[in-house]
Motif scaffolding. Structure first.
Motif, PDB file in Angstrom:
ATOM      1  N   GLN A 108      46.255 -20.681 -10.374  1.00 51.86           N
ATOM      2  CA  GLN A 108      46.526 -20.724  -8.938  1.00 51.86           C
ATOM      3  C   GLN A 108      46.970 -19.331  -8.522  1.00 51.86           C
ATOM      4  N   PRO A 109      46.172 -18.652  -7.704  1.00 48.30           N
ATOM      5  CA  PRO A 109      46.565 -17.304  -7.280  1.00 48.30           C
ATOM      6  C   PRO A 109      47.919 -17.317  -6.570  1.00 48.30           C
ATOM      7  N   LEU A 110      48.650 -16.236  -6.704  1.00 48.91           N
ATOM      8  CA  LEU A 110      49.947 -16.119  -6.058  1.00 48.91           C
ATOM      9  C   LEU A 110      49.759 -16.069  -4.550  1.00 48.91           C
ATOM     10  N   GLY A 111      50.400 -16.993  -3.847  1.00 48.76           N
ATOM     11  CA  GLY A 111      50.297 -17.055  -2.394  1.00 48.76           C
ATOM     12  C   GLY A 111      51.164 -18.169  -1.848  1.00 48.76           C
ATOM     13  N   PRO A 112      51.166 -18.336  -0.530  1.00 46.97           N
ATOM     14  CA  PRO A 112      51.956 -19.401   0.086  1.00 46.97           C
ATOM     15  C   PRO A 112      51.465 -20.787  -0.351  1.00 46.97           C
ATOM     16  N   ALA A 113      52.404 -21.715  -0.472  1.00 42.32           N
ATOM     17  CA  ALA A 113      52.095 -23.102  -0.794  1.00 42.32           C
ATOM     18  C   ALA A 113      52.890 -24.001   0.152  1.00 42.32           C
ATOM     19  N   GLN A 114      52.523 -25.266   0.237  1.00 41.38           N
ATOM     20  CA  GLN A 114      53.233 -26.198   1.117  1.00 41.38           C
ATOM     21  C   GLN A 114      54.714 -26.271   0.793  1.00 41.38           C
ATOM     22  N   TYR A 119      53.849 -18.982  -4.454  1.00 38.51           N
ATOM     23  CA  TYR A 119      53.682 -19.774  -5.665  1.00 38.51           C
ATOM     24  C   TYR A 119      52.402 -19.337  -6.370  1.00 38.51           C
ATOM     25  N   GLY A 120      52.447 -19.299  -7.695  1.00 38.34           N
ATOM     26  CA  GLY A 120      51.248 -19.019  -8.469  1.00 38.34           C
ATOM     27  C   GLY A 120      51.419 -19.489  -9.900  1.00 38.34           C
ATOM     28  N   GLY A 127      48.567 -17.068 -24.284  1.00 39.70           N
ATOM     29  CA  GLY A 127      48.405 -18.507 -24.152  1.00 39.70           C
ATOM     30  C   GLY A 127      49.595 -19.218 -23.532  1.00 39.70           C
ATOM     31  N   VAL A 128      50.556 -18.473 -22.992  1.00 39.01           N
ATOM     32  CA  VAL A 128      51.725 -19.063 -22.345  1.00 39.01           C
ATOM     33  C   VAL A 128      51.439 -19.215 -20.856  1.00 39.01           C
ATOM     34  N   THR A 129      51.644 -20.426 -20.334  1.00 41.66           N
ATOM     35  CA  THR A 129      51.411 -20.682 -18.914  1.00 41.66           C
ATOM     36  C   THR A 129      52.710 -20.469 -18.141  1.00 41.66           C
ATOM     37  N   TRP A 130      52.619 -19.613 -17.127  1.00 40.57           N
ATOM     38  CA  TRP A 130      53.755 -19.238 -16.292  1.00 40.57           C
ATOM     39  C   TRP A 130      53.564 -19.797 -14.892  1.00 40.57           C
ATOM     40  N   VAL A 131      54.633 -20.316 -14.317  1.00 43.47           N
ATOM     41  CA  VAL A 131      54.688 -20.716 -12.917  1.00 43.47           C
ATOM     42  C   VAL A 131      55.704 -19.789 -12.267  1.00 43.47           C
ATOM     43  N   LEU A 132      55.267 -19.022 -11.286  1.00 36.97           N
ATOM     44  CA  LEU A 132      56.163 -18.128 -10.578  1.00 36.97           C
ATOM     45  C   LEU A 132      56.219 -18.547  -9.120  1.00 36.97           C
ATOM     46  N   ASP A 133      57.438 -18.590  -8.567  1.00 35.43           N
ATOM     47  CA  ASP A 133      57.543 -18.935  -7.156  1.00 35.43           C
ATOM     48  C   ASP A 133      58.820 -18.411  -6.548  1.00 35.43           C
ATOM     49  N   VAL A 134      58.778 -18.370  -5.219  1.00 33.82           N
ATOM     50  CA  VAL A 134      59.964 -18.060  -4.425  1.00 33.82           C
ATOM     51  C   VAL A 134      60.483 -19.398  -3.914  1.00 33.82           C
ATOM     52  N   ALA A 135      61.727 -19.668  -4.193  1.00 29.21           N
ATOM     53  CA  ALA A 135      62.326 -20.945  -3.817  1.00 29.21           C
ATOM     54  C   ALA A 135      62.341 -21.095  -2.305  1.00 29.21           C
ATOM     55  N   ALA A 136      61.980 -22.274  -1.832  1.00 29.77           N
ATOM     56  CA  ALA A 136      62.028 -22.587  -0.403  1.00 29.77           C
ATOM     57  C   ALA A 136      63.486 -22.717   0.014  1.00 29.77           C
ATOM     58  N   ALA A 137      63.777 -22.412   1.273  1.00 33.48           N
ATOM     59  CA  ALA A 137      65.149 -22.503   1.772  1.00 33.48           C
ATOM     60  C   ALA A 137      65.689 -23.911   1.609  1.00 33.48           C
ATOM     61  N   SER A 138      64.864 -24.909   1.874  1.00 31.60           N
ATOM     62  CA  SER A 138      65.261 -26.300   1.632  1.00 31.60           C
ATOM     63  C   SER A 138      64.016 -27.091   1.295  1.00 31.60           C
ATOM     64  N   PHE A 139      64.145 -27.913   0.281  1.00 36.59           N
ATOM     65  CA  PHE A 139      62.980 -28.673  -0.171  1.00 36.59           C
ATOM     66  C   PHE A 139      63.352 -30.101  -0.410  1.00 36.59           C
TER      67      PHE A 139
END
Length: 139
Positions: A108-114, A119-120, A127-139
């Motif tokens: 998933q390319p790094l970009g905005p998500a719902q 998120y990306g 072979g290590v899968t990474w999830v990188l994201d900026v935390a939403a203010a409130s979820f």
């Protein structure tokens, strides 16, 4: 009392290279103890492999790794885990993404998500899968 949960990655001969790569992306200190250093050599071929290694960065990033000895079973598996890096600074997360993406397969390319401003997901060259994201203010 406090505790820390740290991801511990298992490799078959690639732990030192992987840890050095993660240090190049996240910064911090790399510590490696080989089987030979610990007096636990099972053979000359594995003496210089990592019995215990860690990258610790001032920003709180920490990962551990070792090389599974050849006399033990090892299977990298598929989707056994993801390593998640979440922050509040888009520039910092983008920098980590850029560092990890060399030789990676992007799911998933790094970009905005719902659910997050950024998120990306990618699988790095080890072979290590990474999830990188900026935390939403409130979820």
């Amino acid at each position: 009392m406090s505790v820390n949960a740290v991801t511990h990655l298992n490799f078959r001969g690639d732990a030192r290279e992987a840890l050095a790569f993660y240090q190049s992306v996240f910064g911090g200190e790399l510590v490696v103890i080989t089987y030979e250093d610990a007096g636990a050599t099972g053979g000359a071929a594995e003496a210089d492999q990592v019995m215990w290694g860690q990258v610790t960065a001032p920003n709180g990033f920490r990962v551990m790794a070792y090389d599974v000895p050849s006399d033990l079973p090892w299977d990298q598996g598929r989707n056994a885990f993801f390593l998640s890096v979440r922050g509040d600074d888009a520039g910092e997360i983008t920098g980590y993404w850029d560092g990890l993406s060399g030789g990676a397969t992007v799911q998933q390319p790094l970009g905005p998500a719902q659910w997050a401003p950024l998120y990306g997901m990618l699988t790095d060259r080890f072979g290590v899968t990474w999830v990188l994201d900026v935390a939403a203010a409130s979820f």
